[in-house]
Design an enzyme around this catalytic site. Structure first.
Site, PDB file in Angstrom:
ATOM      1  N   SER A 168       0.757  -1.189  -0.233  1.00 17.91           N
ATOM      2  CA  SER A 168      -0.232   0.088   0.064  1.00 17.91           C
ATOM      3  C   SER A 168       0.880   1.311  -0.071  1.00 17.91           C
ATOM      4  O   SER A 168       2.040   1.109   0.079  1.00 17.91           O
ATOM      5  CB  SER A 168      -0.720  -0.208   1.239  1.00 17.91           C
ATOM      6  OG  SER A 168      -1.340   1.399   1.559  1.00 17.91           O
ATOM      7  N   TYR A 182      -3.688  -0.351   9.715  1.00 16.83           N
ATOM      8  CA  TYR A 182      -3.484  -0.631   8.425  1.00 16.83           C
ATOM      9  C   TYR A 182      -2.106  -0.178   8.139  1.00 16.83           C
ATOM     10  O   TYR A 182      -1.170  -1.341   7.408  1.00 16.83           O
ATOM     11  CB  TYR A 182      -4.483   0.104   7.669  1.00 16.83           C
ATOM     12  CG  TYR A 182      -4.451  -0.100   5.887  1.00 16.83           C
ATOM     13  CD1 TYR A 182      -5.155  -1.451   5.666  1.00 16.83           C
ATOM     14  CD2 TYR A 182      -3.965   0.776   5.180  1.00 16.83           C
ATOM     15  CE1 TYR A 182      -5.323  -1.467   4.175  1.00 16.83           C
ATOM     16  CE2 TYR A 182      -3.872   0.397   3.714  1.00 16.83           C
ATOM     17  CZ  TYR A 182      -4.605  -0.859   3.585  1.00 16.83           C
ATOM     18  OH  TYR A 182      -4.631  -1.011   1.819  1.00 16.83           O
TER      19      TYR A 182
HETATM   20  P1  NAP Z   1     -11.687  -5.161  -1.142  1.00 17.55           P
HETATM   21  O1  NAP Z   1     -12.611  -4.566  -2.380  1.00 17.55           O
HETATM   22  O2  NAP Z   1     -12.341  -4.786   0.048  1.00 17.55           O
HETATM   23  O3  NAP Z   1     -11.412  -6.496  -1.386  1.00 17.55           O
HETATM   24  C1  NAP Z   1     -10.910  -7.143  -0.371  1.00 17.55           C
HETATM   25  C2  NAP Z   1     -11.253  -8.655  -0.406  1.00 17.55           C
HETATM   26  O4  NAP Z   1     -10.611  -9.530   0.584  1.00 17.55           O
HETATM   27  C3  NAP Z   1     -12.656  -9.277  -0.680  1.00 17.55           C
HETATM   28  O5  NAP Z   1     -13.058  -9.986  -1.298  1.00 17.55           O
HETATM   29  C4  NAP Z   1     -12.668  -9.704   0.780  1.00 17.55           C
HETATM   30  O6  NAP Z   1     -13.820 -10.570   1.188  1.00 17.55           O
HETATM   31  C5  NAP Z   1     -11.539 -10.468   1.047  1.00 17.55           C
HETATM   32  N1  NAP Z   1     -10.965 -10.719   2.571  1.00 17.55           N
HETATM   33  C6  NAP Z   1     -11.182  -9.838   3.567  1.00 17.55           C
HETATM   34  N2  NAP Z   1     -10.789 -10.570   4.704  1.00 17.55           N
HETATM   35  C7  NAP Z   1     -10.626 -11.861   4.292  1.00 17.55           C
HETATM   36  C8  NAP Z   1     -10.260 -13.141   5.196  1.00 17.55           C
HETATM   37  N3  NAP Z   1      -9.985 -13.151   6.303  1.00 17.55           N
HETATM   38  N4  NAP Z   1      -9.977 -14.077   4.459  1.00 17.55           N
HETATM   39  C9  NAP Z   1     -10.254 -14.232   3.053  1.00 17.55           C
HETATM   40  N5  NAP Z   1     -10.523 -13.169   2.327  1.00 17.55           N
HETATM   41  C10 NAP Z   1     -10.833 -11.992   2.923  1.00 17.55           C
HETATM   42  O7  NAP Z   1     -10.450  -4.503  -1.395  1.00 17.55           O
HETATM   43  P2  NAP Z   1      -9.334  -3.989  -2.510  1.00 17.55           P
HETATM   44  O8  NAP Z   1      -9.590  -2.577  -2.709  1.00 17.55           O
HETATM   45  O9  NAP Z   1      -9.752  -5.004  -3.691  1.00 17.55           O
HETATM   46  O10 NAP Z   1      -8.096  -4.534  -1.944  1.00 17.55           O
HETATM   47  C11 NAP Z   1      -7.310  -5.438  -2.072  1.00 17.55           C
HETATM   48  C12 NAP Z   1      -6.060  -5.663  -1.484  1.00 17.55           C
HETATM   49  O11 NAP Z   1      -5.466  -4.252  -1.983  1.00 17.55           O
HETATM   50  C13 NAP Z   1      -6.033  -5.126   0.098  1.00 17.55           C
HETATM   51  O12 NAP Z   1      -4.916  -6.000   0.442  1.00 17.55           O
HETATM   52  C14 NAP Z   1      -6.105  -3.630   0.236  1.00 17.55           C
HETATM   53  O13 NAP Z   1      -5.560  -3.542   1.557  1.00 17.55           O
HETATM   54  C15 NAP Z   1      -5.032  -3.528  -0.985  1.00 17.55           C
HETATM   55  N6  NAP Z   1      -4.956  -2.255  -1.474  1.00 17.55           N
HETATM   56  C16 NAP Z   1      -6.150  -1.484  -1.789  1.00 17.55           C
HETATM   57  C17 NAP Z   1      -5.776  -0.230  -2.235  1.00 17.55           C
HETATM   58  C18 NAP Z   1      -7.309   0.388  -2.695  1.00 17.55           C
HETATM   59  O14 NAP Z   1      -6.900   1.833  -2.988  1.00 17.55           O
HETATM   60  N7  NAP Z   1      -8.147   0.110  -2.938  1.00 17.55           N
HETATM   61  C19 NAP Z   1      -4.618   0.271  -2.323  1.00 17.55           C
HETATM   62  C20 NAP Z   1      -3.729  -0.316  -1.947  1.00 17.55           C
HETATM   63  C21 NAP Z   1      -3.772  -1.532  -1.433  1.00 17.55           C
HETATM   64  P3  NAP Z   1     -15.169  -9.785   2.078  1.00 17.55           P
HETATM   65  O15 NAP Z   1     -15.835  -8.939   1.077  1.00 17.55           O
HETATM   66  O16 NAP Z   1     -16.087 -10.949   2.484  1.00 17.55           O
HETATM   67  O17 NAP Z   1     -14.599  -8.925   2.946  1.00 17.55           O
HETATM   68  C1  GCO Z   2      -7.035   5.255   2.991  1.00 15.80           C
HETATM   69  C2  GCO Z   2      -7.037   3.972   1.858  1.00 15.80           C
HETATM   70  C3  GCO Z   2      -5.908   3.682   1.558  1.00 15.80           C
HETATM   71  C4  GCO Z   2      -5.537   2.834   0.157  1.00 15.80           C
HETATM   72  C5  GCO Z   2      -4.510   1.991   0.006  1.00 15.80           C
HETATM   73  C6  GCO Z   2      -3.546   3.252  -0.546  1.00 15.80           C
HETATM   74  O1  GCO Z   2      -8.061   5.207   3.820  1.00 15.80           O
HETATM   75  O2  GCO Z   2      -6.108   5.748   3.077  1.00 15.80           O
HETATM   76  O3  GCO Z   2      -8.147   3.176   2.226  1.00 15.80           O
HETATM   77  O4  GCO Z   2      -5.064   2.965   2.929  1.00 15.80           O
HETATM   78  O5  GCO Z   2      -6.761   1.976   0.348  1.00 15.80           O
HETATM   79  O6  GCO Z   2      -3.944   0.972   0.737  1.00 15.80           O
HETATM   80  O7  GCO Z   2      -2.544   2.624  -1.063  1.00 15.80           O
END
Ligand code: NAP
Ligand code: GCO
Length: 264
Positions: A145, A158
């Protein structure tokens, strides 16, 4: 050169990949030839994911598994090895966030975030590494992240987890690089998924959410990322093209980490 990115016949496990970033990464890997395996906590999400993959012409294998449960993860990996094959590529994608000011956050909430975002990648990586060693190599990609590098209000747990995940990535690379295992991270910038939806909701008067404006001003690309922006980087880190890349975090952020922010 094209062959370097070919994933034909490789078995890829992407955790929490029914939708969002995991789904986009798995889709890109399938397009590069990989066999896709994913899990989610609930059967209904697995079913939704299976339908979404089928809609893209991808025959994915979906399983119910909570990645924080070590016994369940070990059973999952054994089942995948028996039913699909040894996992060549692991993407630790499942993650949660809780946006709560630190002094108001309970230790229970803090631990839950650490459990899903840091302990689970340890548990799943630990479960797949022995077979990767036996097979002669493998690829592990940890979804980090901006918060692997930066802090901000309300995301202490986080940031602690994603900073830790960056170092777990470097340590897996250090410890298992000798077995031809490459462990790298992808650090997505701000990506439009359900996780960030609350930060993008328009105001009652129709104007942009202040956080939405803040992110646009912080991002040289002047847009939120799409989950599909992570497909190419993930295929690169899963393929032979990255065989000498190890312990690296590839930030895919439209330039956020390079930028001081828009001048007033
Ligand atoms: P999301 O839309 O919330 O999807 C996360 C997925 O992980 C969901 O399918 C969720 O299932 C599943 N999950 C959560 N807890 C779990 C568990 N204990 N066992 C199995 N599955 C589980 O998130 P996303 O935005 O696609 O993010 C995916 C990854 O990228 C995460 O690690 C997040 O921190 C990272 N990330 C996201 C962003 C962003 O801007 N979106 C940026 C940087 C990093 P449920 O729906 O049942 O909770
Ligand atoms: C927040 C966001 C972030 C992003 C992501 C950034 O609340 O600042 O959710 O943490 O999801 O991980 O890279």
């Amino acid at each position: 050169m094209k062959n370097q990115f070919d994933l034909t016949g490789k078995v890829a496990l992407v955790t929490g990949a029914s939708y969002g970033i995991g789904f986009a990464i798995a889709t890109a890997m399938a397009e590069a030839g990989a066999v896709i395996v994913f899990n989610d906590i609930k059967q209904e999400l697995v079913d939704k994911g299976l339908a979404a993959y089928a809609g893209k012409g991808i025959k994915a294998h979906g399983y119910v598994c909570d990645v924080t449960d070590e016994d369940a993860v070990n059973q999952l990996v054994a089942k995948i090895e028996a039913e699909v094959g040894v996992i060549d590529i692991l993407v630790n994608n499942a993650g949660i966030i809780k946006r709560i000011p630190m002094v108001e956050m309970s230790a229970r909430d803090f631990r839950q975030v650490i459990d899903v975002d840091l302990n689970a990648p340890f548990i799943v990586s630990k479960a797949v590494i022995p077979s990767m060693i036996k097979k002669g190599g493998g690829k592990i990609i940890n979804i980090c992240s901006m918060m692997s590098e930066l802090g901000r209000e309300t995301v202490s747990a986080y940031a602690a987890a994603k900073g830790g995940l960056k170092m777990l990535t470097k340590n897996i690379a250090s410890e298992y690089g000798q077995y031809n295992i490459q462990c790298n991270g992808i650090g997505p910038g701000y990506i439009a998924t359900p996780q960030t939806a609350p930060l993008r909701e328009p105001q009652p008067d129709g104007s942009k959410h202040p956080f939405d404006q803040f992110i646009l001003a912080k991002t040289p690309a002047n847009r939120w990322g799409e989950a599909s922006d992570l497909g190419g980087p993930a295929v690169f880190l899963a393929s032979a093209a990255s065989d000498f890349v190890n312990g690296h975090i590839l930030y895919v952020d439209g330039g956020i980490l390079a930028y001081i922010g828009k001048q007033p």
